[in-house]
Design a protein around this motif. Structure first.
Motif, PDB file in Angstrom:
ATOM      1  N   LYS A   1       0.861  -1.196   0.000  1.00 31.47           N
ATOM      2  CA  LYS A   1       0.000   0.000   0.000  1.00 31.47           C
ATOM      3  C   LYS A   1       0.892   1.239   0.000  1.00 31.47           C
ATOM      4  O   LYS A   1       1.704   1.425  -0.908  1.00 31.47           O
ATOM      5  N   THR A   2       0.800   2.086   1.013  1.00 32.52           N
ATOM      6  CA  THR A   2       1.607   3.308   1.060  1.00 32.52           C
ATOM      7  C   THR A   2       2.792   3.170   2.016  1.00 32.52           C
ATOM      8  O   THR A   2       3.381   4.169   2.425  1.00 32.52           O
ATOM      9  N   TYR A   3       3.159   1.943   2.376  1.00 27.91           N
ATOM     10  CA  TYR A   3       4.207   1.711   3.365  1.00 27.91           C
ATOM     11  C   TYR A   3       5.397   0.965   2.750  1.00 27.91           C
ATOM     12  O   TYR A   3       5.219   0.052   1.943  1.00 27.91           O
ATOM     13  N   ASP A   4       6.590   1.394   3.146  1.00 29.10           N
ATOM     14  CA  ASP A   4       7.808   0.647   2.850  1.00 29.10           C
ATOM     15  C   ASP A   4       8.106  -0.222   4.067  1.00 29.10           C
ATOM     16  O   ASP A   4       8.419   0.288   5.150  1.00 29.10           O
TER      17      ASP A   4
ATOM     18  N   ILE B   1      12.607 -12.868  13.663  1.00 28.58           N
ATOM     19  CA  ILE B   1      12.155 -12.032  12.552  1.00 28.58           C
ATOM     20  C   ILE B   1      11.578 -10.737  13.106  1.00 28.58           C
ATOM     21  O   ILE B   1      10.670 -10.769  13.951  1.00 28.58           O
ATOM     22  N   ARG B   2      12.102  -9.623  12.650  1.00 31.86           N
ATOM     23  CA  ARG B   2      11.639  -8.313  13.091  1.00 31.86           C
ATOM     24  C   ARG B   2      11.234  -7.485  11.870  1.00 31.86           C
ATOM     25  O   ARG B   2      11.793  -7.636  10.801  1.00 31.86           O
ATOM     26  N   PHE B   3      10.268  -6.569  12.102  1.00 31.21           N
ATOM     27  CA  PHE B   3       9.763  -5.732  11.024  1.00 31.21           C
ATOM     28  C   PHE B   3       9.776  -4.272  11.444  1.00 31.21           C
ATOM     29  O   PHE B   3       9.598  -3.936  12.619  1.00 31.21           O
ATOM     30  N   SER B   4       9.979  -3.400  10.465  1.00 29.35           N
ATOM     31  CA  SER B   4       9.852  -1.959  10.657  1.00 29.35           C
ATOM     32  C   SER B   4       9.276  -1.374   9.381  1.00 29.35           C
ATOM     33  O   SER B   4       9.180  -2.065   8.357  1.00 29.35           O
ATOM     34  N   SER B   5       8.864  -0.108   9.444  1.00 29.13           N
ATOM     35  CA  SER B   5       8.227   0.474   8.263  1.00 29.13           C
ATOM     36  C   SER B   5       8.421   1.977   8.207  1.00 29.13           C
ATOM     37  O   SER B   5       8.769   2.632   9.190  1.00 29.13           O
ATOM     38  N   THR B   6       8.198   2.513   7.014  1.00 26.05           N
ATOM     39  CA  THR B   6       8.127   3.952   6.772  1.00 26.05           C
ATOM     40  C   THR B   6       6.883   4.219   5.947  1.00 26.05           C
ATOM     41  O   THR B   6       6.746   3.638   4.859  1.00 26.05           O
TER      42      THR B   6
ATOM     43  N   THR C   1      -3.927  -2.184   8.002  1.00 25.73           N
ATOM     44  CA  THR C   1      -3.554  -2.123   9.414  1.00 25.73           C
ATOM     45  C   THR C   1      -4.701  -2.600  10.290  1.00 25.73           C
ATOM     46  O   THR C   1      -5.834  -2.764   9.831  1.00 25.73           O
ATOM     47  N   ARG C   2      -4.426  -2.784  11.588  1.00 26.39           N
ATOM     48  CA  ARG C   2      -5.480  -3.234  12.516  1.00 26.39           C
ATOM     49  C   ARG C   2      -6.605  -2.210  12.615  1.00 26.39           C
ATOM     50  O   ARG C   2      -7.783  -2.569  12.660  1.00 26.39           O
ATOM     51  N   ALA C   3      -6.244  -0.925  12.653  1.00 25.34           N
ATOM     52  CA  ALA C   3      -7.276   0.113  12.752  1.00 25.34           C
ATOM     53  C   ALA C   3      -8.174   0.107  11.530  1.00 25.34           C
ATOM     54  O   ALA C   3      -9.400   0.248  11.621  1.00 25.34           O
ATOM     55  N   GLN C   4      -7.581  -0.086  10.351  1.00 24.57           N
ATOM     56  CA  GLN C   4      -8.381  -0.128   9.119  1.00 24.57           C
ATOM     57  C   GLN C   4      -9.253  -1.366   9.085  1.00 24.57           C
ATOM     58  O   GLN C   4     -10.388  -1.319   8.615  1.00 24.57           O
TER      59      GLN C   4
ATOM     60  N   SER D   1      -0.191  -7.171  10.370  1.00 20.59           N
ATOM     61  CA  SER D   1      -1.532  -7.111   9.783  1.00 20.59           C
ATOM     62  C   SER D   1      -1.461  -6.641   8.336  1.00 20.59           C
ATOM     63  O   SER D   1      -2.155  -7.165   7.454  1.00 20.59           O
ATOM     64  N   LEU D   2      -0.591  -5.674   8.088  1.00 26.80           N
ATOM     65  CA  LEU D   2      -0.427  -5.153   6.726  1.00 26.80           C
ATOM     66  C   LEU D   2       0.099  -6.244   5.800  1.00 26.80           C
ATOM     67  O   LEU D   2      -0.361  -6.384   4.662  1.00 26.80           O
ATOM     68  N   ILE D   3       1.057  -7.038   6.304  1.00 27.69           N
ATOM     69  CA  ILE D   3       1.624  -8.124   5.500  1.00 27.69           C
ATOM     70  C   ILE D   3       0.579  -9.199   5.231  1.00 27.69           C
ATOM     71  O   ILE D   3       0.434  -9.691   4.109  1.00 27.69           O
TER      72      ILE D   3
END
Length: 237
Positions: free
Chosen positions: A188-191, A205-210, A227-230, A220-222
């Motif tokens: 979507k709009t996330y890196d 395994i760790r994740f981060s985003s911009t 996202t959870r809120a969406q 959730s995005l993956i």
């Protein structure tokens, strides 16, 4: 005395030349130069390799050593099974080889020269590096680092481009590398960035985003593309 021989081997060719001394009625010191060109081996199901090698077998009485250099001409691993499952299946002990009574000490430099290609259900990449094969033919041990030059990894149906990846072989007791894998994906709009580290039985395994998201939102995005809120807003409509 001096002995030499040449023969076809594994689709390629090989040659042996050396000296064999005698001490009375027993074999004394010996040295044989072994040359192999274009020799094919299948070390595990799904793996096909072709090698060139220049080795030396030397010893005296009950002592011996196989040393030299092996160069990978071409290597592929193609399977519907994930590569990690192969690592898990082989962990815990060094890879088996000859019978312990026939164990031959090893000291071989192995050049992969970026000639390893892997294609499985969840990953595709090319890798290379230089490692040392030591131990014995009954219990071989690898030391060194194998690095990925380019590739992709699918995690929960999302495709990550590998930005760097390596497997470091450091354990003298078994062949079980320390993995360090980094990948990126645009969702979507996330890196989204992934960092995978550790041995096969204890992989972190760790994740981060911009823009920045909590890791739960990134998961959730993956998994769901949102996202959870969406997800919550969508479910309350």
């Amino acid at each position: 005395g001096v002995a030499s021989a040449r023969a076809s081997l594994g689709g390629g060719r090989g040659g042996v030349r050396g000296d064999l001394g005698r001490d009375g009625r027993t074999i004394g010191s010996f040295r044989f130069d072994i040359e192999a060109r274009g020799v094919s081996l299948e070390p595990t199901p799904g793996a096909r390799t072709t090698w060139d090698a220049d080795l030396e077998l030397l010893g005296a009485r009950s002592r011996s050593l196989l040393r030299g250099e092996a160069r990978l001409v071409r290597g592929t691993y193609v399977s519907d099974e994930p590569l990690l499952r192969l690592l898990l299946a082989g962990r815990g002990t060094a890879a088996g080889g000859a019978e312990p009574s026939l164990a031959l000490p090893l000291q071989i430099r192995v050049r992969l020269d970026d000639n390893v290609t892997v294609r499985t259900a969840v990953t595709r990449f090319r890798a290379g590096g230089t490692v040392t094969l030591s131990g014995t033919t009954a219990a071989p041990v690898l030391f060194g680092t194998v690095s990925v030059r380019d590739g992709q990894l699918i995690f929960r149906k999302q495709r990550f481009t590998l930005t760097s990846a390596s497997a470091r072989f450091t354990d003298p007791r078994r062949i079980d590398p320390i993995l360090d894998v980094r990948g990126e994906a645009r969702i979507k709009t996330y890196d989204v960035r992934m960092h995978m580290t550790g041995r096969s039985e204890d992989l972190q395994i760790r994740f981060s985003s911009t823009p920045t998201l909590p890791e739960e939102d990134i998961l959730s995005l993956i998994a769901f593309g949102t996202t959870r809120a969406q997800l919550t807003r969508g479910g309350s409509k």
